[in-house]
Write an enzyme that holds these catalytic residues in place. Sequence first.
Site, mmCIF file in Angstrom:
data_model
loop_
_atom_site.group_PDB
_atom_site.id
_atom_site.type_symbol
_atom_site.label_atom_id
_atom_site.label_comp_id
_atom_site.label_asym_id
_atom_site.label_seq_id
_atom_site.Cartn_x
_atom_site.Cartn_y
_atom_site.Cartn_z
ATOM 1 C CD GLU A 254 -3.002 -1.315 0.804
ATOM 2 O OE1 GLU A 254 -3.435 -0.231 0.385
ATOM 3 O OE2 GLU A 254 -3.460 -2.423 0.826
ATOM 4 C CB CYS A 293 -2.941 6.209 2.963
ATOM 5 S SG CYS A 293 -4.291 5.293 3.693
HETATM 6 P P1 NAP Z 1 8.471 4.814 4.589
HETATM 7 O O1 NAP Z 1 9.638 5.889 5.017
HETATM 8 O O2 NAP Z 1 8.476 4.277 3.167
HETATM 9 O O3 NAP Z 1 8.436 3.982 5.826
HETATM 10 C C1 NAP Z 1 7.599 2.707 5.796
HETATM 11 C C2 NAP Z 1 7.875 1.639 6.617
HETATM 12 O O4 NAP Z 1 8.705 1.104 5.919
HETATM 13 C C3 NAP Z 1 8.493 2.212 7.953
HETATM 14 O O5 NAP Z 1 8.096 1.051 8.860
HETATM 15 C C4 NAP Z 1 10.046 1.992 7.834
HETATM 16 O O6 NAP Z 1 10.539 1.923 9.099
HETATM 17 C C5 NAP Z 1 9.910 0.784 7.075
HETATM 18 N N1 NAP Z 1 11.287 0.668 6.218
HETATM 19 C C6 NAP Z 1 12.372 1.501 5.873
HETATM 20 N N2 NAP Z 1 13.172 0.665 5.298
HETATM 21 C C7 NAP Z 1 13.078 -0.391 5.467
HETATM 22 C C8 NAP Z 1 13.906 -1.712 5.321
HETATM 23 N N3 NAP Z 1 15.167 -1.531 4.674
HETATM 24 N N4 NAP Z 1 13.518 -2.981 5.645
HETATM 25 C C9 NAP Z 1 12.353 -2.849 6.381
HETATM 26 N N5 NAP Z 1 11.461 -1.775 6.691
HETATM 27 C C10 NAP Z 1 12.016 -0.648 6.151
HETATM 28 O O7 NAP Z 1 7.019 5.656 4.766
HETATM 29 P P2 NAP Z 1 6.520 6.624 5.840
HETATM 30 O O8 NAP Z 1 7.307 7.819 5.972
HETATM 31 O O9 NAP Z 1 6.496 5.774 7.307
HETATM 32 O O10 NAP Z 1 4.882 6.576 5.393
HETATM 33 C C11 NAP Z 1 4.687 7.834 4.709
HETATM 34 C C12 NAP Z 1 4.077 7.473 3.273
HETATM 35 O O11 NAP Z 1 3.517 6.376 3.537
HETATM 36 C C13 NAP Z 1 3.550 8.363 2.541
HETATM 37 O O12 NAP Z 1 4.427 8.530 1.106
HETATM 38 C C14 NAP Z 1 1.897 7.908 2.216
HETATM 39 O O13 NAP Z 1 1.713 7.881 0.688
HETATM 40 C C15 NAP Z 1 2.450 6.327 2.357
HETATM 41 N N6 NAP Z 1 1.090 5.731 2.905
HETATM 42 C C16 NAP Z 1 0.538 4.863 2.355
HETATM 43 C C17 NAP Z 1 -0.715 4.085 2.988
HETATM 44 C C18 NAP Z 1 -1.572 3.222 1.916
HETATM 45 O O14 NAP Z 1 -2.362 2.605 2.508
HETATM 46 N N7 NAP Z 1 -1.382 3.335 0.665
HETATM 47 C C19 NAP Z 1 -1.103 4.307 4.104
HETATM 48 C C20 NAP Z 1 -0.241 5.440 4.941
HETATM 49 C C21 NAP Z 1 0.973 5.884 4.241
HETATM 50 P P3 NAP Z 1 11.254 3.069 9.696
HETATM 51 O O15 NAP Z 1 10.280 4.040 10.248
HETATM 52 O O16 NAP Z 1 12.102 2.466 11.041
HETATM 53 O O17 NAP Z 1 12.212 3.702 8.720
#
Ligand code: NAP
Length: 523
Positions: A254, A293
């Site tokens: 997602e 989202c």
């Molecule tokens: P993110 O920076 O992509 O991080 C998402 C998750 O991935 C976090 O738990 C992060 O952990 C983890 N992660 C990063 N690198 C990883 C790795 N190498 N191995 C395992 N896990 C890893 O996103 P965010 O800043 O939390 O969220 C914002 C974005 O999410 C927005 O762009 C939004 O569009 C999107 N979003 C989409 C939805 C949907 O349902 N489509 C819902 C909510 C948000 P860490 O925090 O420890 O880095």
Amino acid sequence: MNLKNYACGEWVTSTEKTQTLYNAINGDEVAVASSAGLDFALMCNYARTVGGPALRKMTFFERGLMLKKLALYLNERKEDFYKVSWATGATRADSWVDIEGGFGNLFTYASLRRQFGNETFCLEGDVAKLSKNNTFIGHHICVPKEGVAIHINAFNFPVWGMLEKIAVNLFAGVPAIVKPATITSFLTEAVFKEIIASGLVPEGALQLICGSANGILDHVINQDIVTFTGSASTGMMLKKHPRLLEESVPFNMEADSLNCCVLGLDAAPGTPYFDIFIKEIHREIVTKAGQKCTAVRRVMVPENFVEDVQLALSKRLQSTTIGDPQLDGVRMGALAGKAQLKEVTEKIAKLAVSQQIIYDGRDAMQLTGGDKNKGAFIAPVIFLNANPFTNIDCHNIEAFGPISTIMPYKTIDDAIQLARMGKGSLVSSIITSDAKIARAYTIGAACMHGRILILNNDCAKESTGHGSPMPHLVHGGPGRAGGGEEMGGKRGVFHYLQRTAIQGSPTMLTQVTNTYMQGQNIF
Ligand code: NAP
């Protein structure tokens, strides 16, 4: 406060100070998170060998009952969670979606227990007649996968993000490792602690990583499931992990989504539909300070009504009180942190290259409480894009905050084309009472959307709104939105089950499945 990880049946506090987490309202230090020292391979194996067998011994009915008890248990402690949630920048209404919305998922999946029944497996679909004399038939049996679900979540819904996923895998009989986004993991940890303290979930069924989970995918095997919610860039990076490909591990993603809301051609200013529209888009812009989202990023308006929409929306935004959610009257809190504020500000600048800002609350932003410098506050920014077919940044750049773009359209076909230019979204809504418009839009836009809401006077009062994914319905979207599908009532459960075709005589399949098959000769 050092956050605790829950690994292999133990609460583990890492002594390494890897990441400091801050209060979004006043910048105070809230917690320190670290996963240093955790053995991810051991954790995965613990889930598969301890949690999985315990859950698989339970029937769907028993697992559903467990979810119900858990929801009731957590609900009794909800005020403690609201207190913790404040530091994420959320208002009480925002936290309601996160906290009690999350409990709602547990209740919904609990209530499916009657549909799945009192077996450890379930049948799916109808009997297939495979022979002339009906001595040989086929069916499909679904059993829990014998792996672990690894849930990697985004920062914006620290509670709902965990519960919407674990409700489904626990009901299916599969254990999980929960990895919340680090920045708001202090709230996930608070709820997770209570889940473990409840004693309602079998040991090994749930584990928690607060801090980085980098490297966890090196340990997945073919019975595991990975779900990801977050940015498209992280999602793409993880989706390509060789281990997922080698072991054929499903990866449900997602990601970013440029959701749109369309004002119907019939919903002229002065009609109740126009007011419903303004109310809906205002709510989507300010709830969670736009960090949803499903938030409305693109607002499509019949060209003759653009000025009216600008005026009505600006008026409503001007009267939106921003500040410390603990104070009376505050309607919008802060972004989750300074890093998010920087990112949103950069995205606004990028969008401003090709379109005009028509409402910018930032310069005159007056806070009610909260710290303007240390907190992560931002006021709404609204753009007008007069040429949305040629200036296409608004269809590609997602500013994850209270930011939206208004764009004019002439015909319903134009609106459909604009909606589709988001290249795949979680949700779209249209405000109309004209069934012809609604039908044309729904059928024309559906292939690019996970959900479509048709809103008018008949349902506005009871509508759950553009921004609320419901556990009974699928949540996810094609293309840019990640191509995933979560929840969806019964549908979501099947993501965690292995569907196996079974063939044999009606008598044998009756005995194997404990379900009557026509032509059996036992009863
Ligand atoms: P993110 O920076 O992509 O991080 C998402 C998750 O991935 C976090 O738990 C992060 O952990 C983890 N992660 C990063 N690198 C990883 C790795 N190498 N191995 C395992 N896990 C890893 O996103 P965010 O800043 O939390 O969220 C914002 C974005 O999410 C927005 O762009 C939004 O569009 C999107 N979003 C989409 C939805 C949907 O349902 N489509 C819902 C909510 C948000 P860490 O925090 O420890 O880095």
